[in-house]
Motif scaffolding. Structure first.
Motif, mmCIF file in Angstrom:
data_model
loop_
_atom_site.group_PDB
_atom_site.id
_atom_site.type_symbol
_atom_site.label_atom_id
_atom_site.label_comp_id
_atom_site.label_asym_id
_atom_site.label_seq_id
_atom_site.Cartn_x
_atom_site.Cartn_y
_atom_site.Cartn_z
ATOM 1 N N PRO A 282 5.507 25.153 -0.684
ATOM 2 C CA PRO A 282 4.459 26.131 -1.021
ATOM 3 C C PRO A 282 3.573 25.728 -2.195
ATOM 4 C CG PRO A 282 6.571 26.852 -1.927
ATOM 5 C CD PRO A 282 6.843 25.590 -1.160
ATOM 6 N N TRP A 283 3.741 24.498 -2.727
ATOM 7 C CA TRP A 283 2.965 24.098 -3.898
ATOM 8 C C TRP A 283 2.226 22.779 -3.630
ATOM 9 C CZ3 TRP A 283 8.522 23.825 -4.547
ATOM 10 C CH2 TRP A 283 9.107 25.076 -4.792
ATOM 11 N N PRO A 284 1.108 22.538 -4.318
ATOM 12 C CA PRO A 284 0.498 21.206 -4.285
ATOM 13 C C PRO A 284 1.488 20.168 -4.838
ATOM 14 C CG PRO A 284 -1.003 22.831 -5.225
ATOM 15 C CD PRO A 284 0.328 23.502 -5.112
ATOM 16 N N PHE A 285 1.409 18.958 -4.348
ATOM 17 C CA PHE A 285 2.346 17.929 -4.803
ATOM 18 C C PHE A 285 1.668 16.569 -4.792
ATOM 19 C CE2 PHE A 285 2.847 18.196 -0.215
ATOM 20 C CZ PHE A 285 2.835 16.869 0.177
ATOM 21 N N THR A 286 2.297 15.629 -5.501
ATOM 22 C CA THR A 286 1.824 14.244 -5.548
ATOM 23 C C THR A 286 3.016 13.324 -5.377
ATOM 24 O OG1 THR A 286 0.047 14.819 -7.084
ATOM 25 C CG2 THR A 286 0.648 12.492 -6.923
ATOM 26 N N VAL A 287 2.936 12.412 -4.406
ATOM 27 C CA VAL A 287 4.003 11.444 -4.193
ATOM 28 C C VAL A 287 3.842 10.306 -5.196
ATOM 29 C CG1 VAL A 287 5.026 9.780 -2.593
ATOM 30 C CG2 VAL A 287 4.219 11.998 -1.742
ATOM 31 N N ARG A 288 4.881 10.043 -5.967
ATOM 32 C CA ARG A 288 4.846 8.957 -6.946
ATOM 33 C C ARG A 288 5.553 7.712 -6.434
ATOM 34 N NH1 ARG A 288 5.710 11.859 -12.914
ATOM 35 N NH2 ARG A 288 3.787 13.099 -12.851
ATOM 36 N N ASN A 289 6.620 7.902 -5.703
ATOM 37 C CA ASN A 289 7.373 6.778 -5.143
ATOM 38 C C ASN A 289 8.171 7.259 -3.938
ATOM 39 O OD1 ASN A 289 7.137 4.193 -6.625
ATOM 40 N ND2 ASN A 289 7.744 5.440 -8.389
ATOM 41 N N PRO A 290 8.390 6.397 -2.973
ATOM 42 C CA PRO A 290 7.895 5.024 -2.822
ATOM 43 C C PRO A 290 6.546 5.026 -2.098
ATOM 44 C CG PRO A 290 9.433 5.499 -1.074
ATOM 45 C CD PRO A 290 9.369 6.747 -1.924
ATOM 46 N N PRO A 291 5.798 3.903 -2.130
ATOM 47 C CA PRO A 291 4.521 3.835 -1.407
ATOM 48 C C PRO A 291 4.682 4.103 0.090
ATOM 49 C CG PRO A 291 4.703 2.023 -2.970
ATOM 50 C CD PRO A 291 6.035 2.696 -2.948
ATOM 51 N N ALA A 292 5.842 3.731 0.638
ATOM 52 C CA ALA A 292 6.049 3.953 2.076
ATOM 53 C C ALA A 292 6.036 5.439 2.421
ATOM 54 C CB ALA A 292 7.373 3.335 2.516
ATOM 55 N N LEU A 293 6.419 6.295 1.468
ATOM 56 C CA LEU A 293 6.369 7.736 1.713
ATOM 57 C C LEU A 293 4.921 8.207 1.766
ATOM 58 C CD1 LEU A 293 7.700 10.461 2.104
ATOM 59 C CD2 LEU A 293 7.989 10.637 -0.377
#
Length: 315
Positions: A282-293
């Motif tokens: 339910p929230w905005p998010f940012t993937v930091r690791n791994p690049p494959a994700l």
């Protein structure tokens, strides 16, 4: 039932609920004098129920260890709690010959008062459970629990071979029972599912568990991170309390970030599946690791975009 007989049973119930009970407290709760209490104690002893007298300032009466097992007495709410717990666990046992849970439930049902038996039976029939602990083999569970309590090492017969373990605790999580302890062969802390242990025996000697070690935390961390191929780090635009309230403990480790937000550190075997889970948060998010994700997330977004395009009505 006569009044004295009722008081004898009430005395037994009090002694079962408590350890050592002073004689004056027993007299007060039964509404009799000290002489009557002694008569009721004698009556219990005549029925081969071992009641000990403890003299001194802090003396009184208590049930002795060992000897003949006295009849177990439950209040109505206690009987319902035990019956429902047994029935809920039974729903997850394998179909076949009646097991210990079945036999215990039959015996408990037999001694319940008629009005309570009807209500408990109706409650069990009307209730279904989607998850509950799988009942372990009773002797195995008792042996391991005794070793945990006494801090004795155990030799377990596991599907992966024989192991000698310093048992730190038993944990029930997501229907499974786990033994957590120090594996002598691997020289590390490991956890073992009880349904994969066929036998156990205590060994001589004692051990000292690590200070502050929590078996529950170890199981949750192992299931969250240790068993997965990929370690993932995702920043969530929320606060720590909200994240902990809405995410299950096995979702991952949550850490408050100095600049705001929460860092979710988790594990995944299937990154596309992890990407689908993240888009449901339910929230905005940012993937930091791994690049494959990040790549898996992009593919999922592309698939969603195509699905939206196909779903629009034709002009």
């Amino acid at each position: 039932m006569s009044r004295p007989a009722t008081r004898v049973l009430a005395l037994l119930e009090i002694l079962q609920d408590r350890g050592l009970v002073p004689a004056d407290e027993l007299a007060r709760r039964l509404g009799v004098d000290a002489r009557a209490v002694r008569r009721y104690v004698t009556a219990l002893r005549d029925m081969d129920i071992p009641v000990e007298s403890v003299r001194g300032r802090y003396g009184g009466y208590r049930l002795a260890r060992g000897g003949r097992l006295p009849p177990l007495m439950f209040a109505d709410d206690e009987a319902v709690a035990v019956a429902v717990a047994l029935a809920t666990g039974k729903q997850h046992e394998q179909v076949g010959e009646p097991g210990p849970t079945d036999r215990a439930l039959v015996k408990l049902n037999r001694v319940l008062p008629a009005h309570l038996r009807r209500r408990v039976t109706a409650l069990i029939a009307a209730t279904s459970a989607t998850a509950g602990p799988l009942t372990p083999e009773p002797h195995l569970a008792l042996t391991l629990a005794a070793a945990v309590h006494a801090r004795h090492a155990v030799r377990i017969e596991h599907t992966r071979g024989v192991r000698e373990v310093d048992p730190y605790g038993l944990v029930v999580h997501a229907r499974r029972w786990y033994l957590v302890g120090h594996d002598h062969l691997r020289a590390a802390i490991r956890m073992y599912r009880l349904d994969r242990i066929s036998g156990a025996a205590e060994l001589p000697g004692t051990f000292t568990p690590p200070d502050g070690f929590d078996p529950v935390t170890h199981v949750l961390r192992t299931l969250t991170l240790g068993a997965w191929t990929h370690r993932t780090e995702v920043w969530l635009d929320t606060d720590l309390d909200t994240a902990r309230d809405q995410l299950p403990a096995t979702f991952g480790d949550l850490h408050a970030c100095p600049d705001g937000g929460v860092l979710l550190v988790s594990g995944a075997e299937n990154l596309p599946a992890m990407a689908r889970i993240l888009t449901g948060l339910p929230w905005p998010f940012t993937v930091r690791n791994p690049p494959a994700l990040v790549a898996a997330l992009a593919e999922h977004v592309t698939a969603l975009t195509l699905a939206v395009a196909r779903s629009r009505p034709a002009p």
